[in-house]
Design a protein around this motif. Sequence first.
Motif, PDB file in Angstrom:
ATOM      1  N   PRO A 192       0.593  -1.103  -0.262  1.00  0.00           N
ATOM      2  CA  PRO A 192       0.117   0.045   0.209  1.00  0.00           C
ATOM      3  C   PRO A 192       0.455   1.222  -0.286  1.00  0.00           C
ATOM      4  O   PRO A 192       0.585   2.592  -0.720  1.00  0.00           O
ATOM      5  N   VAL A 193       1.721   1.291   0.508  1.00  0.00           N
ATOM      6  CA  VAL A 193       3.009   2.279  -0.223  1.00  0.00           C
ATOM      7  C   VAL A 193       4.038   2.082  -1.099  1.00  0.00           C
ATOM      8  O   VAL A 193       4.444   1.289  -0.870  1.00  0.00           O
ATOM      9  N   GLY A 194       5.297   2.584  -1.101  1.00  0.00           N
ATOM     10  CA  GLY A 194       6.082   3.020  -1.910  1.00  0.00           C
ATOM     11  C   GLY A 194       7.112   2.006  -1.768  1.00  0.00           C
ATOM     12  O   GLY A 194       7.422   1.710  -0.193  1.00  0.00           O
ATOM     13  N   GLY A 195       7.840   1.628  -2.860  1.00  0.00           N
ATOM     14  CA  GLY A 195       9.059   0.752  -2.709  1.00  0.00           C
ATOM     15  C   GLY A 195      10.596   1.372  -1.553  1.00  0.00           C
ATOM     16  O   GLY A 195      10.682   0.759  -0.579  1.00  0.00           O
ATOM     17  N   LEU A 196      10.650   2.960  -1.526  1.00  0.00           N
ATOM     18  CA  LEU A 196      11.624   3.707  -1.132  1.00  0.00           C
ATOM     19  C   LEU A 196      11.052   4.427   0.269  1.00  0.00           C
ATOM     20  O   LEU A 196      10.262   4.851   0.038  1.00  0.00           O
ATOM     21  N   VAL A 197      12.229   4.346   1.219  1.00  0.00           N
ATOM     22  CA  VAL A 197      12.390   4.835   2.254  1.00  0.00           C
ATOM     23  C   VAL A 197      13.486   6.353   2.402  1.00  0.00           C
ATOM     24  O   VAL A 197      14.254   5.845   2.116  1.00  0.00           O
ATOM     25  N   SER A 198      13.037   7.583   3.020  1.00  0.00           N
ATOM     26  CA  SER A 198      13.892   8.505   2.876  1.00  0.00           C
ATOM     27  C   SER A 198      14.525   8.173   4.299  1.00  0.00           C
ATOM     28  O   SER A 198      13.178   7.884   5.352  1.00  0.00           O
ATOM     29  N   LEU A 199      15.705   8.076   5.246  1.00  0.00           N
ATOM     30  CA  LEU A 199      16.223   8.218   6.429  1.00  0.00           C
ATOM     31  C   LEU A 199      17.013   9.373   6.377  1.00  0.00           C
ATOM     32  O   LEU A 199      18.197   9.742   6.439  1.00  0.00           O
ATOM     33  N   PHE A 200      16.955  10.178   7.975  1.00  0.00           N
ATOM     34  CA  PHE A 200      17.838  11.180   8.808  1.00  0.00           C
ATOM     35  C   PHE A 200      17.918  10.637   9.818  1.00  0.00           C
ATOM     36  O   PHE A 200      17.171  10.073  10.693  1.00  0.00           O
ATOM     37  N   GLY A 201      18.854  11.252  10.247  1.00  0.00           N
ATOM     38  CA  GLY A 201      19.533  11.292  11.891  1.00  0.00           C
ATOM     39  C   GLY A 201      21.031  11.991  11.753  1.00  0.00           C
ATOM     40  O   GLY A 201      21.340  12.337  10.953  1.00  0.00           O
ATOM     41  N   SER A 202      21.768  11.788  13.539  1.00  0.00           N
ATOM     42  CA  SER A 202      22.933  11.696  13.339  1.00  0.00           C
ATOM     43  C   SER A 202      23.958  10.716  12.679  1.00  0.00           C
ATOM     44  O   SER A 202      24.751  11.474  12.664  1.00  0.00           O
ATOM     45  N   LEU A 203      23.791   9.854  12.186  1.00  0.00           N
ATOM     46  CA  LEU A 203      24.253   8.802  11.089  1.00  0.00           C
ATOM     47  C   LEU A 203      24.114   9.372   9.641  1.00  0.00           C
ATOM     48  O   LEU A 203      25.266   9.070   9.243  1.00  0.00           O
ATOM     49  N   ALA A 204      23.592   9.988   9.785  1.00  0.00           N
ATOM     50  CA  ALA A 204      22.702  10.061   8.473  1.00  0.00           C
ATOM     51  C   ALA A 204      22.123  11.476   8.246  1.00  0.00           C
ATOM     52  O   ALA A 204      21.159  12.168   7.430  1.00  0.00           O
ATOM     53  N   PRO A 205      22.797  12.943   8.626  1.00  0.00           N
ATOM     54  CA  PRO A 205      22.218  13.950   8.533  1.00  0.00           C
ATOM     55  C   PRO A 205      21.979  14.873   7.474  1.00  0.00           C
ATOM     56  O   PRO A 205      21.043  15.149   6.977  1.00  0.00           O
ATOM     57  N   ASP A 206      22.515  14.553   6.141  1.00  0.00           N
ATOM     58  CA  ASP A 206      22.102  14.783   5.231  1.00  0.00           C
ATOM     59  C   ASP A 206      20.899  13.814   3.898  1.00  0.00           C
ATOM     60  O   ASP A 206      20.674  13.256   2.720  1.00  0.00           O
ATOM     61  N   GLY A 207      20.577  12.563   5.032  1.00  0.00           N
ATOM     62  CA  GLY A 207      19.772  11.539   4.386  1.00  0.00           C
ATOM     63  C   GLY A 207      20.877  10.084   4.003  1.00  0.00           C
ATOM     64  O   GLY A 207      21.726  10.329   3.841  1.00  0.00           O
ATOM     65  N   ALA A 208      19.341   8.776   3.598  1.00  0.00           N
ATOM     66  CA  ALA A 208      20.142   8.020   3.429  1.00  0.00           C
ATOM     67  C   ALA A 208      18.965   7.116   2.720  1.00  0.00           C
ATOM     68  O   ALA A 208      17.699   7.410   3.012  1.00  0.00           O
ATOM     69  N   ILE A 209      19.119   6.272   2.527  1.00  0.00           N
ATOM     70  CA  ILE A 209      18.082   5.058   1.323  1.00  0.00           C
ATOM     71  C   ILE A 209      17.562   4.297   2.247  1.00  0.00           C
ATOM     72  O   ILE A 209      18.625   3.230   2.093  1.00  0.00           O
ATOM     73  N   LEU A 210      16.758   3.082   2.771  1.00  0.00           N
ATOM     74  CA  LEU A 210      16.099   1.986   2.374  1.00  0.00           C
ATOM     75  C   LEU A 210      15.189   1.236   1.434  1.00  0.00           C
ATOM     76  O   LEU A 210      13.856   1.945   1.307  1.00  0.00           O
ATOM     77  N   LYS A 211      15.251   0.592   0.758  1.00  0.00           N
ATOM     78  CA  LYS A 211      13.922  -0.426  -0.582  1.00  0.00           C
ATOM     79  C   LYS A 211      13.674  -1.377   0.674  1.00  0.00           C
ATOM     80  O   LYS A 211      13.166  -2.255   0.458  1.00  0.00           O
ATOM     81  N   ARG A 212      12.399  -0.483   1.206  1.00  0.00           N
ATOM     82  CA  ARG A 212      11.303  -1.335   2.076  1.00  0.00           C
ATOM     83  C   ARG A 212      10.503  -2.338   1.347  1.00  0.00           C
ATOM     84  O   ARG A 212      10.465  -3.744   2.215  1.00  0.00           O
ATOM     85  N   SER A 213      10.019  -2.135   0.369  1.00  0.00           N
ATOM     86  CA  SER A 213       9.641  -3.104  -0.566  1.00  0.00           C
ATOM     87  C   SER A 213      10.500  -4.512  -0.670  1.00  0.00           C
ATOM     88  O   SER A 213       9.840  -5.553  -0.903  1.00  0.00           O
TER      89      SER A 213
END
Length: 567
Positions: free
Chosen positions: A375-396
């Motif tokens: 029901p939701v898209g294949g990718l999500v973006s993540l942010f935090g102290s380990l990835a200040p400018d972002g990271a990607i996870l393919k949740r599908s």
Amino acid sequence: MTDPKPHGLARNAANYGDREFALYLRRSFAASMGYSRAMLEKPVVGIADTASDYNNCHRSVPELKEAVKRGVLAAGALPLAFPTVSLCEPSLTPTSMHYRNLMALDTEAMLTAQPMDAAVLIGGCDKTVPAQLMAAASADRPSVMLVTGPMLAQRFEGERLAACTDCRRYWARYRAGDVSAERIGEIEGKLATTSGTCGVMGTASTMACLAAALGFMPLMAASAPAVHSDRLRFAEEAGALAVRLITHPVKPSQLITEKSVENALRVLLALGGSTNALVHLAAIAGRVGLRIDLKRLDALSEETPVLVDLKPTGEGYMEDFHAAGGMVALLRELRDLLHLDCIDITGRTLAEQIEAGTPFVDRGIIRARSAPVSPVGGLVSLFGSLAPDGAILKRSAATPALFETEARCVVFDGLEDLANRIDAEDLDVTPQDIMILKNVGPLTPAGMPEAGYLPIPKKLARQGVKDMVRMSDCRMSGTAFGTIVLHIAPEAAAGGPLGLVETGDRVRLSVRERRLDLLVEEAELARRRAAWTPPATPKRGWDKLVHEQVLQAPEGADLAFLRPEGH
């Protein structure tokens, strides 16, 4: 007299202080190839020829090139093919990604330096299509994209096989001791048996679909198999379309817009497409001064379902997607989420393209919105102290049970460290740990390889472990699967927090909160930061230029000096 609006061979004449002599000289040398004066006065379509004995995905390029020439000649123009850099993922070291920008630079130079009124770009293997679209965007030369198309799946002993999701599936079983050396050798010859790109929704097929979504080719041309006669008909049509662009120009700058890029992101999400495509789309958009906002991607992902049931997210192959209605059927299902006023190379709107396409759809492959693969898209973006400018996870393609994980990490400092220790019997690792690979981003000699798919350590694989949380500043193949965090930015070699992580630290992944955090006291991180030293600069050549100019993953890992001024 000099043509006030030069076309064909009269374009881009060399300047020896006498422009008419330059054109005279050009025609005389062209005549040595047997062209009549009538042919030499026609408008010219350049054809980017990426055939290479090193590139299995492009084995069909010579045949495609001849079909393009047919289309160009029939439409009244002169086709002139020219070679460019060709990139094949398995044939290059350190990785094809390291040379994507070189291919883009080469192609842009040839599009602008040689006389042509429009172009057909023949690509296929992962990095060739984005390189060509980046080049077209920078040259702003009217261009038609023609992909080589996907290989067919092979029926073998009761199952279908195609590169490269099945490659990875069997190799994982081999590492676990579930498949013998004899059997893995037998499978090796059954995984890629026709010409064409990987037969699943990997990077090559994802980029083909995105190129169509951006308007650079007819919608169904994204998915026709490499060995299907449709592929040659699309090649002939590409030649005719390029001639049409001469009299009815639609430039890449008119195709790559904020709206069309958002459409492409919707398609990427609905396909359950490759994570690599996000880096490439960011690079293509960046060539016209646009930036992809990873937080906007996340918002789109929450309202765009995965609808295409293909490996590695599902079960089908690209030939099934084509037969199921392809991009026409998918875009019709997404219609209310799209910017339908975007145009393609014919000048038609996306709404008109969808309306003109076949109404057929096979719901076994392209699902209805009411019954999606997810029901939701294949990718999500993540942010935090380990990835200040972002990271990607393919949740599908990941394991939902691992989406909320806080655990100790096991760190590998680079590819050599990974190769030396991953299968050691004394490696201190459990299935609950997070494995982290650093120093493999775009700034490093590794060239941001598809190494993010860290193998499950053999001792765990033999215990039946199929997935673990894995993280890195590099990429993974679009054909891969697993709970894998990629493109962590800034990368370790750029001084990002990832470079400070040590084995034993705790890291928290939360897909629900879109967070990726390093749970280490700031004072300890400051101590490590003070001791950190940047990697050495390469001494010469392309490696040195990349090190000095390459941008981070959210900017598409393009070279800074190739972006528009001010961007």
